[in-house]
Design a protein around this motif. Sequence first.
Motif, PDB file in Angstrom:
ATOM      1  N   UNK A 307     -10.662  -0.759   2.023  1.00 53.07           N
ATOM      2  CA  UNK A 307     -11.106   0.214   0.917  1.00 53.07           C
ATOM      3  C   UNK A 307     -11.482   1.660   1.013  1.00 53.07           C
ATOM      4  N   UNK A 308     -12.902   1.920   1.730  1.00 49.49           N
ATOM      5  CA  UNK A 308     -13.648   3.729   0.999  1.00 49.49           C
ATOM      6  C   UNK A 308     -12.338   4.232   2.186  1.00 49.49           C
ATOM      7  N   UNK A 309     -11.998   3.662   3.341  1.00 47.92           N
ATOM      8  CA  UNK A 309     -10.892   4.826   4.098  1.00 47.92           C
ATOM      9  C   UNK A 309      -9.242   4.565   2.921  1.00 47.92           C
ATOM     10  N   UNK A 310      -9.100   3.672   2.275  1.00 46.99           N
ATOM     11  CA  UNK A 310      -7.949   4.005   1.565  1.00 46.99           C
ATOM     12  C   UNK A 310      -8.159   5.256   0.752  1.00 46.99           C
ATOM     13  N   UNK A 311      -9.461   4.809  -0.285  1.00 52.44           N
ATOM     14  CA  UNK A 311      -9.791   5.989  -0.983  1.00 52.44           C
ATOM     15  C   UNK A 311      -9.944   7.367  -1.140  1.00 52.44           C
TER      16      UNK A 311
END
Length: 650
Positions: A307-311
Amino acid sequence: MKEEMSSVDIRYVVRELQWLVGSRVDKVYHDGDEIRIKLRTKEGRADLILQAGKRFHLTSYVKEAPKQPSSFTMLLRKHLSGGFIDAIEQHQFDRIVKIRVGDYTLIGELFRRGNIVLVDSENRIVAALRYEEYKDRAIKPKAEYKFPPARENPLEVSFERFLELMREDENLELVRALARKLNMGGMYAEEISIRAGFEKTTPVRELSDEDLRKVYEAMMGTFNDEPRPNIVYKDGNMHDVVPIELKIYEGLEKRYFKTFSEALDEYFGKLTIEKAKIEKTRKLESKKKQLLATLRKQEEMLKGFEKAMNENQEIGDLIYANYAMVERLLDEFRKATEKLGWEEFKRRIEAGKKEGNKVALMVKAIDPKEKTVTIELEGRKVKLYLNKSIGENAELYYEKAKKFRHKYEGALKAYEDTRRKLDEVEKLIEEEMKKELNVKRIERRKKKWFEKFRWFISSEGFLVLAGKDASTNETLIKKHMSDNDLYCHADVYGAPHVVIKDGQKAGEKTIFEACQFAVSMSRAWSQGLYGADAYWAYPNQVTKQAPSGEYLGKGAFMVYGKRNWLRGLPLKLAVGVINYEGEDYVVCAPVDAIKAHTSKYIVIRPGRLKKGELVKKIRGILEKWGYKVREEDLNAILPPGGGEIVEVVG
């Protein structure tokens, strides 16, 4: 589900096991809270199990003995091995059994936690499973053994005493009064109530003396009922094992047994196997539980990193997608903070929001320390560093996305490693469960007449018998050889007599196999020979009549007339499990004879392996095939001396 024997159970099994009196104690084994006494009885071998606080009966579920005998084991062997059982008793109506062997008595306490105590002729404690001290007695070396305080014995109580006991507390329900006052469990108290014709909850005060006489007679009748051992099932599972037919279990599924000991063995034996199975996989299940917990945490971490990577990746892309606007905002915010200062800048932004200014409404947070302004861009919050260019701001988010990608990849590797470990543990659990389920127990039963001898079934279906020693050689020829049989013997001193039952109908193949059996079971095997001669003759040629002036000892016979020789017979046998007359037997016989009755067998011949080592190897192979066979049973069927395995088929 029943976990231990009751006083009634002990009464019935002790009465049933009186036939063991006179049996010789061969060896004693100790494992945990149970001991097993290997006996030599008039019926052959028997194993008596005594488990503290649990059970006492003959067993066919024989565990492998611990490699290192305990000090308790050694003391029991020292004082009991070689002795003869003089008495098996129940102490009064308590859950206590006594086994007297010469000057020593083994006492099994089957109540609560239980104990096993060995006392001498003066009732002094020689050894115990565990040493303990109670308020009224002590279990310790050299102390006098004292039984627990006596309780009322329902088998010896008079009706007058029974009446007195029941009237002591008339407010008690009938079932409770019986259980408390007369040393019986609630189940038998309920059974007696039913047999007497009263509800178990009936208060004693509502019962007349005549009513209580019916209860008394029902009690005596129950505890002296004709044995009808059975295991009771509920919902397809074992629920109880009882020595008599009980009315409380009417309508339930039952399995009946010839003896109560057999019923107890089946019940507790299966219970023990299930517990052993659970114990065997307990550590693996614990490991599985830990791995599952780790896996769940790793899954959450993966979701978080992804999630953090994509955001961060998306925010970097968003900055470039709105390049002109973001660059303009950065320039405006930078100039405003330099001209007005951060406090005034914040004040004007708040005022702008109230007025509905579009730029002011985009601002979600201001941090003078970091020199950042967080704006909302296409529904996402984007933190902009005023001391960095638009490219540098975007790169910050790409770098964060990159870091989270590395973390995700590391976490994924760890997750896959945990998943692999979990698969391995689950496979091990499955294998352990299969091992336990696939092992067959060759049932202990009263041996059939032919099992007194060495024997096999020929490839043509004929029963072939051979003596084991002088006594069985004598018995075989005198009692079991008839006119329609054939006699075989090896040309080796001391070889066994061999008889083919109904052998005059047999073909050449059976005769060959019987003669091969004769040479293989002779001393030629232990001498390491690979071939020897044998012959066959008719029963009327075999006699106990010795030449004039000579004497034939036990097991020796003369053969007169023509001998039909077979020369150079190979010493070669096979071991396998065959089904004969509906039962499984481990048999050692000529290869063709075994091959005709089973597809799995082990071929052996004389060799350098000691017999004990050969037995262990064969036993291991049979276990892999699903047959649990005792070493002593294999020892009894193999030829004398060592050998080697030349082929395993199956």
